[in-house]
Design a protein around this motif. Structure first.
Motif, PDB file in Angstrom:
ATOM      1  N   VAL A   1       0.840  -1.198   0.000  1.00  0.00           N
ATOM      2  CA  VAL A   1       0.000   0.000   0.000  1.00  0.00           C
ATOM      3  C   VAL A   1       0.876   1.250   0.000  1.00  0.00           C
ATOM      4  CG1 VAL A   1      -1.821   1.231   1.239  1.00  0.00           C
ATOM      5  CG2 VAL A   1      -1.813  -1.262   1.186  1.00  0.00           C
ATOM      6  N   ASP A   2       2.005   1.168   0.697  1.00  0.00           N
ATOM      7  CA  ASP A   2       2.880   2.329   0.869  1.00  0.00           C
ATOM      8  C   ASP A   2       4.070   2.360  -0.082  1.00  0.00           C
ATOM      9  OD1 ASP A   2       1.524   3.609   2.855  1.00  0.00           O
ATOM     10  OD2 ASP A   2       2.609   2.651   4.492  1.00  0.00           O
TER      11      ASP A   2
ATOM     12  N   ALA B   1      -8.890  -5.287  -2.966  1.00  0.00           N
ATOM     13  CA  ALA B   1      -7.721  -4.781  -2.244  1.00  0.00           C
ATOM     14  C   ALA B   1      -8.185  -3.476  -1.619  1.00  0.00           C
ATOM     15  CB  ALA B   1      -6.543  -4.571  -3.185  1.00  0.00           C
TER      16      ALA B   1
ATOM     17  N   ASN C   1      -7.303  -1.543   0.690  1.00  0.00           N
ATOM     18  CA  ASN C   1      -6.375  -0.458   0.966  1.00  0.00           C
ATOM     19  C   ASN C   1      -5.786   0.172  -0.287  1.00  0.00           C
ATOM     20  OD1 ASN C   1      -6.579  -0.568   3.853  1.00  0.00           O
ATOM     21  ND2 ASN C   1      -5.515  -2.542   3.711  1.00  0.00           N
ATOM     22  N   LEU C   2      -6.018  -0.446  -1.426  1.00  0.00           N
ATOM     23  CA  LEU C   2      -5.624   0.142  -2.705  1.00  0.00           C
ATOM     24  C   LEU C   2      -6.846   0.680  -3.446  1.00  0.00           C
ATOM     25  CD1 LEU C   2      -3.176  -2.711  -3.821  1.00  0.00           C
ATOM     26  CD2 LEU C   2      -2.495  -0.377  -3.209  1.00  0.00           C
TER      27      LEU C   2
ATOM     28  N   ARG D   1       0.090   7.481  -0.088  1.00  0.00           N
ATOM     29  CA  ARG D   1      -1.061   6.725   0.396  1.00  0.00           C
ATOM     30  C   ARG D   1      -2.314   7.072  -0.413  1.00  0.00           C
ATOM     31  NH1 ARG D   1      -1.804   4.809   5.429  1.00  0.00           N
ATOM     32  NH2 ARG D   1       0.409   4.480   5.248  1.00  0.00           N
TER      33      ARG D   1
ATOM     34  N   HIS E   1      -6.060   5.630  -2.628  1.00  0.00           N
ATOM     35  CA  HIS E   1      -6.491   4.786  -3.731  1.00  0.00           C
ATOM     36  C   HIS E   1      -5.899   5.277  -5.040  1.00  0.00           C
ATOM     37  CE1 HIS E   1     -10.224   3.543  -1.216  1.00  0.00           C
ATOM     38  NE2 HIS E   1      -9.081   3.334  -0.616  1.00  0.00           N
TER      39      HIS E   1
END
Lengths: 407, 407
Positions: B92-93, B166, B168-169, B116, B118
């Motif tokens: 994610v990062d 996903a 967190n994406l 960070r 989407h």
């Protein structure tokens, strides 16, 4: 040349095993079916089936003569009486024992209810021996008995049959396998497994999950246990303790559980809690659960409500399973199999709230087909496995030895 | 005779595979080691190693000449440059890409932090292609590249490389494999797996869990993922979704989670929550987590307290894993590997409160040895597996083709 001979003997034994496994798991079938299933040639199948029939492990004939409906073409069928297992299921509320033949047929069975409450492992072992001795003697022959398999409502160390803990029986480090081996005094392996680990084995071989490779069986009685098949193989964990969903935390700081922890799934969905929720005494056991489901079938709103709440908590627990293991099938056994028709919507709703969409879309929840017999049939599988793995060991000539007696 | 020829060719291929797998998983070793490990005869090993060295996949010589310390006896060593994988890790990062050679050596690596938030899968795919193109051209040859492996912080359908979700994406049903295959324009397989499923593979092959058969790898970043090895084999579930501990319910009616559910483990122990607990802005990303652990090392009481609480919640989540899967080893990766030295006691206490005694006594919690490289090295394993399974396919003569270019 010696190497070649050894190798061809190894291959013969493996091929006999493949045939016996096919017949044991999928039932009677024609030689052509066996060719397709094993990949062996037609002539190899003919020779090996000949060995099995000559050794008395199988018979061959038209389906109609073998007493089964269906195709008239000749089929190969295992002889259940030729190799047997004594299977035992030590539940919290009951004890069962059965003689199960190769192929999975139950030849004789006995069951007794048991008063609830803790009882020393030695006392239960005596009861089990008594139950086994009550089975018809003609099915208990030293020359056909492959072993004793025991399903128990506890955490079992597979290697030596010690029940590490069975909170609902009050056992800790109970040497159940050793005790029964000694009291029976029979010269056969005595193998112990967790009820749900054995239940899932039976459901996959001959129940609600035939052929499935990713299955979870969740069994409810006083406690809750689960058995897992992943990638087509039993998932027992590093020492046989896997599947302890019953002591899975679902309510933080919830009610204390007999296991020493608190807020466990088992305290929320076990049989005693269900009875209490329905306004019935907690300790009614098997007959109380029977009465509860009779009331539910008659439409008793208090009972239906208790079932709905229990179903919801169960669904919450199952959600964790689905996220973690991505199964295709969840088979509900024991109490939960009876609960499903009354609480299916609530179970599925609770699961859906807690499960990721992708694995949720793939999973199906069904009731056990084998019911209370699932752990018993699984225990038989445990005891029969060595013979299925090497049936050649059973093809040597034997004397007609007398029936087994216990010490 | 034709059958025999086919059969001996099948055996040759399987034996070559056994040797390459031994060298890939256990590193360089002598022919005697290979005899012991594979069970093949000394002369078979000689002939097969000869094939591998003639084909350029392996070299043989004294350890000292191969540039490694240790025994002076001749050892067989894979040539990392002979077969390579491009490995990618979409966290994610951050984004990472590497060229990994047969045997697991990282030949070249590049990593970028990512803002960070989407971002469309197409945009990230472009970034990945850019990162890969920045890797040294000499390592990107069409005649040595076996495939592209991608680890991603999401729920992956293994069959076609679609990232189902996903959170967190911000992806849903993202055809990541297809997109990258198209944009790279290379004629090699592009395989996608979940970061933790691939992380555990790497830890078992060359990290903190070498040789272990029942392992759980739990990876913490913004989200939480886990990868499971059971019975010595990856447990992926029926469609590759297994191991989603991050969306495991730990606090009923807890905070809402990006996945659509609430009270998930991930919302209690993820990187953003840890930063917030320590009084730092939630969205600081990699550099924020670095700063947090620097403060912890300096003894900052607020930060140490945040770490302790996070460790306790993590331990509660791990308890469910231990009860369910009875692992021997839990490997903590990413954020959790860094957390362990500061919060070990709290993690173990929380686990002990919720875990049955028998499985608890057997499990050990350790930090990842491969750190951030674990998912990347696992992605390489995914891409190299086909060659390890059939190295004979790589032994045909090849032309000296030019370096790969992307469309």
């Amino acid at each position: 040349v010696r190497d070649l001979g050894q190798r061809s003997e190894t291959i013969r034994r493996a091929n006999l095993s493949a045939i016996v496994r096919a017949l044991h798991e999928d039932g009677p079938q024609s030689r052509s079916d066996l060719v397709a299933r094993t990949g062996l040639t037609r002539s190899a199948i003919r020779a090996l089936v000949g060995e099995l029939t000559a050794g008395g492990l199988a018979v061959e004939g038209p389906a109609v003569l073998l007493g089964r409906p269906g195709r008239p073409s000749p089929e190969v069928c295992l002889v259940p009486e030729a190799v047997t297992a004594v299977a035992v299921f030590i539940a919290v509320d009951s004890l069962s024992a059965a003689v199960v033949g190769l192929g999975g047929a139950i030849l004789a069975e006995a069951r007794v209810e048991r008063p609830r409450g803790h009882m020393e492992v030695g006392v239960i072992a005596d009861d089990v021996v008594g139950l086994i001795n009550g089975l018809p003697r003609r099915h208990l022959h030293a020359d056909t008995l492959a072993g004793v398999g025991i399903a128990v409502a506890g955490v079992v160390r597979r290697a030596d049959g010690v029940v590490e803990t069975a909170p609902n029986l009050g056992w800790r480090a109970a040497p159940l396998g050793e005790l029964l081996r000694h009291r029976l005094g029979w010269d056969v392996p005595v193998l112990v497994g967790n009820e749900a680990d054995l239940g899932v084995l039976a459901e996959v071989r001959r129940g609600a999950a035939i052929g499935a490779t990713d299955v979870i069986y969740v069994h409810g009685e006083v406690g809750v246990g689960s058995g897992i098949i992943a990638n087509g193989r039993p998932l027992n964990g590093s020492a046989g303790y896997a599947g302890e969903i019953g002591h899975f935390p679902v309510v933080p700081d919830g009610a204390p559980c007999r296991c020493g922890s608190y807020g466990c799934l088992e305290t929320e969905v076990g049989g005693e809690t269900l009875l209490a929720r329905a306004g019935m005494p907690r300790d009614l056991g098997v007959s109380g659960i029977d009465a509860l489901f009779a009331a539910a079938a008659a439409g008793d709103p208090v009972v239906l409500d208790a079932i709905a709440i229990t179903g919801e908590r169960l669904g919450t627990g199952l959600a964790g399973f689905v996220n973690m293991l991505n199964p295709r099938l969840i088979v509900l056994g024991g109490l939960f199999g009876r609960l499903l028709p009354f609480a299916e919507a609530r179970i599925l709703q609770a699961m859906a709230r807690r499960t990721l969409a992708a694995p949720l879309a793939l999973v199906e929840v069904v009731a056990s087909k084998l019911g209370e017999d699932a752990p018993l049939l699984g225990a038989a599988e445990l005891a029969l496995e060595a013979v299925i793995e090497d049936p050649a060991s059973r093809l040597e000539e034997r004397d007609d030895t007398p029936a087994l007696a216990t010490a």
